[in-house]
Design an enzyme around this catalytic site. Sequence first.
Site: not given
Ligand code: 5RP
Length: 239
Positions: A36, A39, A96, A98, A109-111, A118, A136
């Site tokens: 999710t 990226t 995924d 991060a 993770k989990g932003g 996930e 990151k």
């Molecule tokens: C979602 C996530 C995403 O992988 C994480 O937040 C990175 O997000 P982005 O690719 O939009 O910077 O863990 O729960």
Amino acid sequence: MSLTQSEQKALVGKYAIDKLIEQKRFFSGMKIGLGTGSTAMPAVERLSERIKDGTLSDIKAVATSFQTTIACENLGIPVFSMNAKEIGGHLDLAIDGADEIDPEKRLIKGGGGALLIEKIVAYNADSFVIVADQSKDVSSIGTGFAVPVEIVAEARVTVTQALEKLGATCVLRQGVRKAGPVITDNGNLILDILWKEIPDAAEMENEINRIVGVVENGFFCKNTPTVFIAREDGSVIER
Ligand code: 5RP
């Protein structure tokens, strides 16, 4: 060349899918977990292109969020539940994004609030791949980007008190264009937590989950990923 953060995200998602195919680590018939965020989405789009151009066939995907399910539906990627007979609770590979990656490849993770599914996907995959932009890549985790903790609503106060005893400060994540807290895809709340001193991420991943009312936390230390990081200069490194 100087790529913006969103250009780095677009580059690394596409690069990783193509590189994994070239390395024969991504091939037809695989069961794939799809992440999710901004990226992971370019990787999902690239996967659909490689299915459409005939490079890949018979791919079965498990999506980690409503965002990813909708993307797969729009792009024609077949989506299954982890519980479906076709998946049988086990994936060949998960890819995924991060929020932070430390030198030992431990993650936050989990932003995007999708940490629970996930983690179910990442921890039940033979191999785990992370795609990320340069921002990151950090020297330590736990004191910069807040670690998301998915909790049952009724336990908001008790979990907050227990997390404070572990040395963390907690903020209840608020919705955007929705009054009140964020409600996850699983109907729970999220506490974003931070330490002043660098915590032991692997130990905290276990400790936090021992608190009654915690569903899952955003430390990912148990399935060490292959990491692709795009840099401002347009290069992508694999770690
Ligand atoms: C979602 C996530 C995403 O992988 C994480 O937040 C990175 O997000 P982005 O690719 O939009 O910077 O863990 O729960």
